[in-house]
Scaffold this motif. Structure first.
Motif, mmCIF file in Angstrom:
data_model
loop_
_atom_site.group_PDB
_atom_site.id
_atom_site.type_symbol
_atom_site.label_atom_id
_atom_site.label_comp_id
_atom_site.label_asym_id
_atom_site.label_seq_id
_atom_site.Cartn_x
_atom_site.Cartn_y
_atom_site.Cartn_z
ATOM 1 N N LEU A 32 0.837 -1.197 0.000
ATOM 2 C CA LEU A 32 0.000 0.000 0.000
ATOM 3 C C LEU A 32 0.874 1.250 0.000
ATOM 4 C CD1 LEU A 32 -2.697 -0.984 2.660
ATOM 5 C CD2 LEU A 32 -2.856 -1.186 0.184
ATOM 6 N N GLU A 36 -3.153 5.097 0.073
ATOM 7 C CA GLU A 36 -3.955 3.919 0.389
ATOM 8 C C GLU A 36 -3.942 3.637 1.888
ATOM 9 O OE1 GLU A 36 -3.631 1.169 -3.623
ATOM 10 O OE2 GLU A 36 -1.883 1.331 -2.298
ATOM 11 N N LEU A 37 -2.809 3.835 2.530
ATOM 12 C CA LEU A 37 -2.751 3.669 3.978
ATOM 13 C C LEU A 37 -3.672 4.655 4.679
ATOM 14 C CD1 LEU A 37 1.090 3.106 4.459
ATOM 15 C CD2 LEU A 37 -0.725 1.426 4.882
#
Length: 287
Positions: A32, A36-37
């Motif tokens: 990720l 995305e995290l």
């Protein structure tokens, strides 16, 4: 936890619904990235906020009931009428169930990294009423920490077994590894449409039989398994009582479930022998 990520308890406090990422198909592989995290952190914030809101509902309901705020402008509204008007028509029994559980749910939220599922709280609420919410929450957190360290899943059945151990004395410390015994099912040889054998609630074949080694431990497991079955049935009865008078959506499926429950009694009767002189009370159930 990545740098700048919120602690789980902080996520629930900082939750903003508009920050939940829009559901859409994305074809990505590999680790990720930072964005995305961040999106995943917001998804978990929504999860934790919902679970925290569950115990807040219970506290709010208790405040409305105990302060008699349900009675309305003219002072004549009943509790059920209030629930119909303001709480989507839930029954009084369902409301009191939330009231009964909220203190333990709140204690677990404060003691651990995240709130507990409703089924876990429900399994432990009687222990909390006897020994206190803080002590029970601590034992539950010990279980979750052990499971995380040993890569076990904490299921509702595991928590029910924990509750059985804790109910046997003055909050004894159970051997946590024994709570994660894999559940086994009796072989299903019944033809389609016939009564099916019932799951054995974690009691492996041979448990309860005399053996030269570990007999006492085996007997304890028999009692734990039966207590777990009773708790699950009590939970089922509570849920169905809240829906009294409501017909099942799928009648054949409901009839099949009833046959399975009846089969449970016969199957348990063949697996567990209770000496006649130890029977204090009995209830006859007609098939």
């Amino acid at each position: 936890m990545t740098s700048g990520a919120l602690d789980r308890k902080d996520r629930a406090r900082a939750f903003v619904p508009d920050l939940i990422p829009e559901p859409q198909d994305v074809d990505r592989t590999g680790p990720l990235d930072a964005r995305e995290l961040r999106d995943l952190d917001r998804i978990h914030a929504a999860r934790d906020h919902h679970q925290a809101a569950r115990w807040m509902r219970g506290k709010a309901l208790e405040a409305a009931f105990r302060r008699c705020l349900f009675r309305g402008d003219d002072g004549s509204r009943t509790r059920q009428q209030y629930l119909d008007d303001e709480w989507d028509g839930i029954s009084e029994s369902a409301a009191y169930l939330e009231i009964r559980e909220w203190r333990l749910a709140a204690a677990i939220s404060q003691a651990g990294e995240r709130p507990a599922p409703d089924s876990h709280v429900r399994a432990l609420v009687e222990i909390a009423e006897k020994h206190g919410c803080d002590e029970t929450a601590l034992r539950y957190e010990e279980l979750r920490n052990y499971a995380r360290e040993h890569q076990h899943r904490v299921t509702a059945k595991v928590v029910t077994t924990l509750a059985t151990y804790l109910s046997t004395g003055e909050m004894p410390t159970p051997q946590l590894d024994t709570l994660f015994v894999p559940r086994q099912l009796p072989s299903q040889t019944a033809a389609d449409g016939a009564e099916e054998p019932f799951q054995n609630f974690g009691m492996a074949e041979g448990e309860g039989e005399d053996s030269s080694s570990g007999m006492e431990a085996e007997r304890l497991r028999v009692n734990s398994a039966l207590d777990a079955a009773v708790r699950q049935l009590d939970s089922l009865i509570d849920r169905l009582s809240a829906l009294d008078g409501v017909a099942p959506h799928d009648v054949p499926a409901a009839e099949k479930a009833v046959r399975r429950i009846k089969a449970a009694g016969r199957w348990l009767g063949s697996k567990v022998t209770v000496p006649e002189d130890s029977v204090i009370d009995a209830e006859v159930v007609d098939d």
